[in-house]
Scaffold this motif. Sequence first.
Motif, PDB file in Angstrom:
ATOM      1  N   PRO A  94     -25.759  52.705  -4.120  1.00 13.11           N
ATOM      2  CA  PRO A  94     -25.348  51.830  -5.233  1.00 13.11           C
ATOM      3  C   PRO A  94     -24.762  52.627  -6.398  1.00 13.11           C
ATOM      4  CG  PRO A  94     -27.515  51.183  -4.404  1.00 13.11           C
ATOM      5  CD  PRO A  94     -27.172  52.471  -3.734  1.00 13.11           C
ATOM      6  N   GLN A  95     -23.658  52.110  -6.932  1.00 14.31           N
ATOM      7  CA  GLN A  95     -23.019  52.779  -8.074  1.00 14.31           C
ATOM      8  C   GLN A  95     -23.758  52.486  -9.379  1.00 14.31           C
ATOM      9  OE1 GLN A  95     -20.103  54.649  -8.430  1.00 14.31           O
ATOM     10  NE2 GLN A  95     -19.440  54.689  -6.281  1.00 14.31           N
ATOM     11  N   ARG A  96     -23.987  51.229  -9.652  1.00 16.75           N
ATOM     12  CA  ARG A  96     -24.678  50.801 -10.865  1.00 16.75           C
ATOM     13  C   ARG A  96     -24.094  51.467 -12.113  1.00 16.75           C
ATOM     14  NH1 ARG A  96     -27.885  47.262 -10.301  1.00 16.75           N
ATOM     15  NH2 ARG A  96     -28.435  47.459 -12.504  1.00 16.75           N
ATOM     16  N   ASN A  97     -22.785  51.399 -12.232  1.00 14.39           N
ATOM     17  CA  ASN A  97     -22.085  52.001 -13.371  1.00 14.39           C
ATOM     18  C   ASN A  97     -21.395  50.951 -14.231  1.00 14.39           C
ATOM     19  OD1 ASN A  97     -20.191  51.292 -11.463  1.00 14.39           O
ATOM     20  ND2 ASN A  97     -18.969  53.162 -11.680  1.00 14.39           N
ATOM     21  N   GLN A  98     -22.055  49.795 -14.329  1.00 11.70           N
ATOM     22  CA  GLN A  98     -21.466  48.686 -15.082  1.00 11.70           C
ATOM     23  C   GLN A  98     -21.991  48.598 -16.506  1.00 11.70           C
ATOM     24  OE1 GLN A  98     -23.864  48.507 -12.939  1.00 11.70           O
ATOM     25  NE2 GLN A  98     -25.360  46.931 -13.456  1.00 11.70           N
ATOM     26  N   TYR A  99     -22.781  49.578 -16.942  1.00 10.54           N
ATOM     27  CA  TYR A  99     -23.412  49.501 -18.254  1.00 10.54           C
ATOM     28  C   TYR A  99     -22.423  49.869 -19.367  1.00 10.54           C
ATOM     29  CZ  TYR A  99     -27.791  49.121 -15.702  1.00 10.54           C
ATOM     30  OH  TYR A  99     -28.792  48.707 -14.854  1.00 10.54           O
ATOM     31  N   ILE A 100     -22.679  49.308 -20.551  1.00 12.79           N
ATOM     32  CA  ILE A 100     -21.791  49.499 -21.697  1.00 12.79           C
ATOM     33  C   ILE A 100     -22.329  50.617 -22.583  1.00 12.79           C
ATOM     34  CG2 ILE A 100     -20.821  48.404 -23.754  1.00 12.79           C
ATOM     35  CD1 ILE A 100     -20.973  45.737 -22.295  1.00 12.79           C
ATOM     36  N   SER A 101     -21.438  51.496 -22.978  1.00 15.18           N
ATOM     37  CA  SER A 101     -21.806  52.625 -23.824  1.00 15.18           C
ATOM     38  C   SER A 101     -22.076  52.164 -25.257  1.00 15.18           C
ATOM     39  CB  SER A 101     -20.692  53.677 -23.814  1.00 15.18           C
ATOM     40  OG  SER A 101     -20.906  54.665 -24.803  1.00 15.18           O
ATOM     41  N   VAL A 102     -23.102  52.722 -25.869  1.00 19.50           N
ATOM     42  CA  VAL A 102     -23.408  52.408 -27.261  1.00 19.50           C
ATOM     43  C   VAL A 102     -22.330  52.965 -28.169  1.00 19.50           C
ATOM     44  CG1 VAL A 102     -25.049  52.841 -29.131  1.00 19.50           C
ATOM     45  CG2 VAL A 102     -25.893  52.322 -26.835  1.00 19.50           C
ATOM     46  N   GLU A 103     -21.783  54.102 -27.831  1.00 22.57           N
ATOM     47  CA  GLU A 103     -20.814  54.774 -28.691  1.00 22.57           C
ATOM     48  C   GLU A 103     -19.459  54.099 -28.675  1.00 22.57           C
ATOM     49  OE1 GLU A 103     -18.840  59.258 -29.248  1.00 22.57           O
ATOM     50  OE2 GLU A 103     -20.299  58.840 -27.644  1.00 22.57           O
ATOM     51  N   THR A 104     -18.974  53.733 -27.491  1.00 23.05           N
ATOM     52  CA  THR A 104     -17.618  53.188 -27.384  1.00 23.05           C
ATOM     53  C   THR A 104     -17.581  51.672 -27.310  1.00 23.05           C
ATOM     54  OG1 THR A 104     -17.620  53.325 -24.956  1.00 23.05           O
ATOM     55  CG2 THR A 104     -16.921  55.288 -26.185  1.00 23.05           C
ATOM     56  N   GLY A 105     -18.697  51.048 -26.932  1.00 26.64           N
ATOM     57  CA  GLY A 105     -18.700  49.602 -26.750  1.00 26.64           C
ATOM     58  C   GLY A 105     -17.981  49.169 -25.494  1.00 26.64           C
ATOM     59  N   GLU A 106     -17.663  50.096 -24.625  1.00 26.82           N
ATOM     60  CA  GLU A 106     -16.981  49.795 -23.370  1.00 26.82           C
ATOM     61  C   GLU A 106     -17.826  50.271 -22.192  1.00 26.82           C
ATOM     62  OE1 GLU A 106     -13.246  51.732 -23.579  1.00 26.82           O
ATOM     63  OE2 GLU A 106     -12.458  50.463 -25.210  1.00 26.82           O
ATOM     64  N   ILE A 107     -17.456  49.811 -20.999  1.00 28.97           N
ATOM     65  CA  ILE A 107     -18.178  50.219 -19.803  1.00 28.97           C
ATOM     66  C   ILE A 107     -18.027  51.725 -19.600  1.00 28.97           C
ATOM     67  CG2 ILE A 107     -18.232  50.016 -17.282  1.00 28.97           C
ATOM     68  CD1 ILE A 107     -17.467  47.105 -17.562  1.00 28.97           C
ATOM     69  N   ALA A 108     -19.137  52.364 -19.257  1.00 28.18           N
ATOM     70  CA  ALA A 108     -19.145  53.816 -19.007  1.00 28.18           C
ATOM     71  C   ALA A 108     -19.183  54.047 -17.499  1.00 28.18           C
ATOM     72  CB  ALA A 108     -20.341  54.470 -19.676  1.00 28.18           C
ATOM     73  N   PRO A 109     -18.035  54.147 -16.850  1.00 33.08           N
ATOM     74  CA  PRO A 109     -18.002  54.225 -15.383  1.00 33.08           C
ATOM     75  C   PRO A 109     -18.625  55.496 -14.825  1.00 33.08           C
ATOM     76  CG  PRO A 109     -15.818  54.634 -16.298  1.00 33.08           C
ATOM     77  CD  PRO A 109     -16.678  54.200 -17.434  1.00 33.08           C
ATOM     78  N   ASP A 110     -18.640  56.558 -15.632  1.00 34.36           N
ATOM     79  CA  ASP A 110     -19.221  57.816 -15.150  1.00 34.36           C
ATOM     80  C   ASP A 110     -20.741  57.831 -15.246  1.00 34.36           C
ATOM     81  OD1 ASP A 110     -16.704  58.812 -14.599  1.00 34.36           O
ATOM     82  OD2 ASP A 110     -16.497  59.783 -16.557  1.00 34.36           O
ATOM     83  N   ASN A 111     -21.311  56.855 -15.926  1.00 32.81           N
ATOM     84  CA  ASN A 111     -22.763  56.773 -16.060  1.00 32.81           C
ATOM     85  C   ASN A 111     -23.299  55.915 -14.916  1.00 32.81           C
ATOM     86  OD1 ASN A 111     -25.481  56.439 -16.937  1.00 32.81           O
ATOM     87  ND2 ASN A 111     -24.819  56.793 -19.045  1.00 32.81           N
ATOM     88  N   SER A 112     -23.487  56.538 -13.764  1.00 32.67           N
ATOM     89  CA  SER A 112     -23.855  55.822 -12.548  1.00 32.67           C
ATOM     90  C   SER A 112     -25.302  56.114 -12.178  1.00 32.67           C
ATOM     91  CB  SER A 112     -22.938  56.228 -11.395  1.00 32.67           C
ATOM     92  OG  SER A 112     -23.061  57.613 -11.127  1.00 32.67           O
ATOM     93  N   LEU A 113     -25.764  55.446 -11.129  1.00 35.21           N
ATOM     94  CA  LEU A 113     -27.111  55.702 -10.625  1.00 35.21           C
ATOM     95  C   LEU A 113     -27.267  57.158 -10.218  1.00 35.21           C
ATOM     96  CD1 LEU A 113     -29.906  54.857  -9.527  1.00 35.21           C
ATOM     97  CD2 LEU A 113     -28.764  54.195  -7.399  1.00 35.21           C
ATOM     98  N   ALA A 114     -26.245  57.721  -9.589  1.00 38.18           N
ATOM     99  CA  ALA A 114     -26.318  59.113  -9.141  1.00 38.18           C
ATOM    100  C   ALA A 114     -26.430  60.068 -10.330  1.00 38.18           C
ATOM    101  CB  ALA A 114     -25.097  59.458  -8.293  1.00 38.18           C
ATOM    102  N   THR A 115     -25.625  59.865 -11.356  1.00 37.99           N
ATOM    103  CA  THR A 115     -25.682  60.762 -12.512  1.00 37.99           C
ATOM    104  C   THR A 115     -27.033  60.660 -13.215  1.00 37.99           C
ATOM    105  OG1 THR A 115     -24.694  59.085 -13.965  1.00 37.99           O
ATOM    106  CG2 THR A 115     -23.197  60.597 -12.881  1.00 37.99           C
ATOM    107  N   ARG A 116     -27.570  59.456 -13.310  1.00 39.87           N
ATOM    108  CA  ARG A 116     -28.859  59.292 -13.990  1.00 39.87           C
ATOM    109  C   ARG A 116     -29.996  59.894 -13.166  1.00 39.87           C
ATOM    110  NH1 ARG A 116     -26.263  54.299 -15.108  1.00 39.87           N
ATOM    111  NH2 ARG A 116     -27.378  53.245 -13.402  1.00 39.87           N
ATOM    112  N   LEU A 117     -29.930  59.752 -11.845  1.00 47.06           N
ATOM    113  CA  LEU A 117     -30.954  60.349 -10.991  1.00 47.06           C
ATOM    114  C   LEU A 117     -30.942  61.871 -11.115  1.00 47.06           C
ATOM    115  CD1 LEU A 117     -31.867  59.294  -7.398  1.00 47.06           C
ATOM    116  CD2 LEU A 117     -31.503  61.702  -7.891  1.00 47.06           C
ATOM    117  N   ILE A 118     -29.753  62.455 -11.060  1.00 48.24           N
ATOM    118  CA  ILE A 118     -29.639  63.916 -11.181  1.00 48.24           C
ATOM    119  C   ILE A 118     -30.069  64.370 -12.565  1.00 48.24           C
ATOM    120  CG2 ILE A 118     -28.005  65.840 -11.137  1.00 48.24           C
ATOM    121  CD1 ILE A 118     -26.373  64.215  -9.091  1.00 48.24           C
TER     122      ILE A 118
END
Length: 239
Positions: A94-118
Amino acid sequence: MTEHRGQMTKKQTQIAIARFVVGALAPAVQFVVGALAPAVRSRGFSPCSALFFGFLLAFAGGIVPGKMEQPAIAQFIQPEDVAPRLYQLLPDLPQRNQYISVETGEIAPDNSLATRLIRYHLYVKNRPFLYRFDWKITLADYLGINDPMPANAYPGATTLQENPVEADIAAIRSLNRKQREELVDALVSIFNPEAASQPDSSTSQPSPQPTNSTPGLFRLPSPGDADLLRPISSPNFSR
């Protein structure tokens, strides 16, 4: 070249270790010199002798890490650079990269399940990244059978408008055992390709023990053995 993208090469690892050694030894030298300066002045020790014994104390007391492991090396690893390689190996993760960044107010595509797990593994738990066992411990956190996962310390808790911890836990728990093993193998193949080619000793089947065909020194009693305890009657020679 695309095939090896995201892997930690030997040269990169050596450079990271060298930086770690320099960064670790410098504070230790400052500490030893500062701590032993009064003794050097009062007892007449030479600076070289003081520094030598200071390093012995430092290594014995744990001031200088004897195990040149990360997490110091981990600071040079960017999960956003590793995640694409992981998704290339595991396209169904699962990508799970649909979350919105607090800083930009836009979706952060690089903030995925894999990046958070690592990031959780490296920076929150400060665990080694070279071997399967350590990654399995991290997955055990997600499965709720090891360390608890505090929501306020989870990656994305402060950078995303919605904390992804609960959804990420659910995503990892939705994987079956085979998929979790594949995830661990993929992570090790990225961070430590040499270890990935070796069999996993934690999951290998134990070899059967050889059967000892030599009869034992003792055996269980069997019917008729009691007769062996009866006294032997003397032969009757009288006629």
